[in-house]
Design a protein around this motif. Sequence first.
Motif, mmCIF file in Angstrom:
data_model
loop_
_atom_site.group_PDB
_atom_site.id
_atom_site.type_symbol
_atom_site.label_atom_id
_atom_site.label_comp_id
_atom_site.label_asym_id
_atom_site.label_seq_id
_atom_site.Cartn_x
_atom_site.Cartn_y
_atom_site.Cartn_z
ATOM 1 N N ALA A 59 0.823 -1.212 0.000
ATOM 2 C CA ALA A 59 0.000 0.000 0.000
ATOM 3 C C ALA A 59 0.854 1.258 0.000
ATOM 4 C CB ALA A 59 -0.928 -0.008 1.218
ATOM 5 N N CYS A 60 1.925 1.240 0.779
ATOM 6 C CA CYS A 60 2.823 2.396 0.817
ATOM 7 C C CYS A 60 3.517 2.588 -0.530
ATOM 8 C CB CYS A 60 3.843 2.205 1.932
ATOM 9 S SG CYS A 60 4.852 3.656 2.272
ATOM 10 N N ALA A 61 3.947 1.490 -1.137
ATOM 11 C CA ALA A 61 4.609 1.578 -2.442
ATOM 12 C C ALA A 61 3.645 2.083 -3.510
ATOM 13 C CB ALA A 61 5.165 0.213 -2.826
ATOM 14 N N GLU A 62 2.402 1.603 -3.474
ATOM 15 C CA GLU A 62 1.404 2.063 -4.434
ATOM 16 C C GLU A 62 1.135 3.557 -4.270
ATOM 17 O OE1 GLU A 62 -0.182 0.638 -6.873
ATOM 18 O OE2 GLU A 62 0.440 -1.448 -6.661
ATOM 19 N N GLN A 63 1.107 4.016 -3.040
ATOM 20 C CA GLN A 63 0.851 5.422 -2.789
ATOM 21 C C GLN A 63 2.004 6.294 -3.280
ATOM 22 O OE1 GLN A 63 0.122 7.111 1.403
ATOM 23 N NE2 GLN A 63 -1.897 6.535 0.683
ATOM 24 N N ILE A 64 3.224 5.836 -3.065
ATOM 25 C CA ILE A 64 4.389 6.581 -3.549
ATOM 26 C C ILE A 64 4.383 6.645 -5.070
ATOM 27 C CG2 ILE A 64 6.902 6.559 -3.690
ATOM 28 C CD1 ILE A 64 6.926 5.370 -0.874
ATOM 29 N N ALA A 65 4.087 5.509 -5.710
ATOM 30 C CA ALA A 65 4.037 5.488 -7.175
ATOM 31 C C ALA A 65 2.943 6.409 -7.698
ATOM 32 C CB ALA A 65 3.809 4.056 -7.658
ATOM 33 N N SER A 66 1.803 6.411 -7.013
ATOM 34 C CA SER A 66 0.723 7.303 -7.432
ATOM 35 C C SER A 66 1.105 8.761 -7.260
ATOM 36 C CB SER A 66 -0.533 6.994 -6.620
ATOM 37 O OG SER A 66 -1.580 7.888 -6.927
ATOM 38 N N SER A 67 1.853 9.074 -6.188
ATOM 39 C CA SER A 67 2.302 10.456 -5.986
ATOM 40 C C SER A 67 3.257 10.887 -7.086
ATOM 41 C CB SER A 67 2.966 10.582 -4.613
ATOM 42 O OG SER A 67 2.060 10.255 -3.578
ATOM 43 N N ARG A 75 -2.807 18.548 -7.526
ATOM 44 C CA ARG A 75 -3.819 18.153 -6.547
ATOM 45 C C ARG A 75 -5.136 17.753 -7.209
ATOM 46 N NH1 ARG A 75 -1.171 17.270 -1.788
ATOM 47 N NH2 ARG A 75 0.362 18.912 -1.438
ATOM 48 N N GLN A 76 -5.350 18.205 -8.443
ATOM 49 C CA GLN A 76 -6.612 17.914 -9.102
ATOM 50 C C GLN A 76 -6.662 16.498 -9.668
ATOM 51 O OE1 GLN A 76 -9.002 20.101 -8.881
ATOM 52 N NE2 GLN A 76 -7.661 21.585 -7.872
ATOM 53 N N ALA A 77 -5.497 15.916 -9.939
ATOM 54 C CA ALA A 77 -5.463 14.579 -10.524
ATOM 55 C C ALA A 77 -5.965 13.555 -9.523
ATOM 56 C CB ALA A 77 -4.045 14.235 -10.980
ATOM 57 N N LYS A 78 -6.625 12.553 -10.021
ATOM 58 C CA LYS A 78 -7.185 11.505 -9.157
ATOM 59 C C LYS A 78 -6.082 10.622 -8.614
ATOM 60 C CE LYS A 78 -10.528 7.730 -9.134
ATOM 61 N NZ LYS A 78 -11.464 6.932 -9.942
ATOM 62 N N CYS A 79 -6.170 10.332 -7.312
ATOM 63 C CA CYS A 79 -5.183 9.464 -6.672
ATOM 64 C C CYS A 79 -5.630 8.013 -6.811
ATOM 65 C CB CYS A 79 -5.022 9.849 -5.200
ATOM 66 S SG CYS A 79 -3.821 8.848 -4.318
ATOM 67 N N ASP A 80 -4.825 7.212 -7.509
ATOM 68 C CA ASP A 80 -5.156 5.809 -7.744
ATOM 69 C C ASP A 80 -4.447 4.873 -6.781
ATOM 70 O OD1 ASP A 80 -6.754 6.563 -9.891
ATOM 71 O OD2 ASP A 80 -5.048 6.555 -11.280
#
Length: 619
Positions: free
Chosen positions: A180-188, A204-209
Amino acid sequence: MDKLHHHQQLQQQQLSLAKCSRQRCNEWIFRDVPSDITIEVSGGTFALHKVTFFPLVSRSGRIRKLVAEHRDADISRVELLNLPGGAESFELAAKFCYGINFEITSANVAQLCCVSDYLEMTEEFSKDNLGSRAEEYLESVVCKNLEMCVEVLQQCENLLPLADDLKIVSRCIDAIASKACAEQIASSFSRLEYSSSGRLHMNRQAKCDGDWWIEDLSVLRIDLYQRVMTAMKCRGVRPESIGASLVNYAQKELTKKSSLWNPSSQTKVDLISTGHERLVVETIVNLLPVEKLTVPISFLFGLLRSAVMLDCTIACRLDLERRIGSQLDIATIDDLLIPSFRHAGDTLFDVDTVHRILVNFSQQDDSEDDMEDASVFESDSPHSPSQTALFKVSKLMDNYLAEIAPDANLKLSKFMVIAETLPEHARTIHDGLYRAIDIYLKAHQGLPDSDRKKLCKLIDFQKLSQEAGAHAAQNERLPLQAIVQVLYFEQIRLRNALCCSYGDEDHKPMPQSWRISSGALSAAMSPRDNYASLRRENRELKLELARLRMRLNDLEKEHVCMKRDMQKSHSRKFVSSFSKKIGKLSFFGHSSSRGSSSPSKHSHITDSRVNERTCASTE
């Protein structure tokens, strides 16, 4: 070739010797074993012949020990009552021992790990035994995939505490948190982009996947879900993602029983389900991030309603009240209307809980003002955040008082303690408070005069609007002293309006009705006489103000007409007179002495006319 052939013969001899020794080793086990053996496990029984019993003995250290302990007695029954996973797990282990092919998946790997540990199916008794096979699949396949880890955790719910002892649960939880942490970093990183100035910033407008795992975790049992959320916090997952997961989990768990959200239902709530829901609420409150605005305030109020109804711990409810109080300025009136679940014959709404929330807000506001030394002089400014929050909360509480005022069971003390909690500077206008008190007086007509006077002391009649003041002046539910105060302050307002209307005009004799004392009302007159006198003077002041407004409107109309006429004639006359004056002037100073006096005289007359017109236009 001869050497190679000789080497192969040696290998065959070694294999045959090993086979013979293994057979001799196991023959003593079956020498006294009867032909039929029954294996009992929780949930089923398995009847085996001694020939079919041999594969289990060869791979399971536990069964081998049981047979060895009963060498001198007939073994007809083997009990494995505490076998993890029951008959289903034993059947999989038996299939493995008999060489029947089956697939190891995320749905059965936890069972295989536990049953292999229970039956001691390790490398000590057989090469590539069930334990090593299951461990290899768990490490190389399951821990690389978040969805599989969640599925394994679901299987572990019925395999505790053995699954915990084998570290199956901890390994899956660590894998979920890491993924989950890795996915969040990649999404950022995917939301990083360059601005027009060439600087790298986050869109900030882009959707966080990176939060797709929220729905997957909602299937876990509350104790395992708590451990996953704790691990995610330690790994640095965003508080907003933690909050979104908590909201999603609570909505699924707390809406399963309709009786929880329908307190008017007469059906008896199941004690087991109530205990589970209480555990869910308390666990979610403990998992809430410390940061503000990570969950909607409506969700916090929903948890508080559930905590009150389910009789959660006092610490749980106080924590929710503190969190709500820190952001009370964004709450709505519907949020505050918390029903009274437990007390029969009490008020319709839980006023005590709202009062504690309001006290938390006031204390939080004071503490923030004390901590911010740099903004000590700005704490009372209308533009400071704390003052803005006070204005919003004061309006919110006035609306709340108006909602609970019609309750016949609402005691005066509870009503007043809500109204008195906020400081005086929180309300710039007392219209909302006056409306709530008027509704309370209407619903409690048997209230003694002393209580009505006490209640009306909360209102600052100077802070009533013109409409509210006019209503209060004719409100028979108010005490007579309060009406006199309303009329007095309305009189002062009218006098100030009249003074402003006169402006800079010559001072005229003040009418007799204006000649009243600017201080307090005369103590020699009775309240009823003061009331009648003020009513009469207010009527006269209103008439005078109406006459002044009509006169002002007439003057404005005349001014507009005069200005329109002057604009039409002024430009034409001014240009013609100015051109005559320029034509008669001598730019080089060679005019004759005879005609020198005439232009100067004519120019003087023209200048005076121009000045007169200019002054008239400015007026």
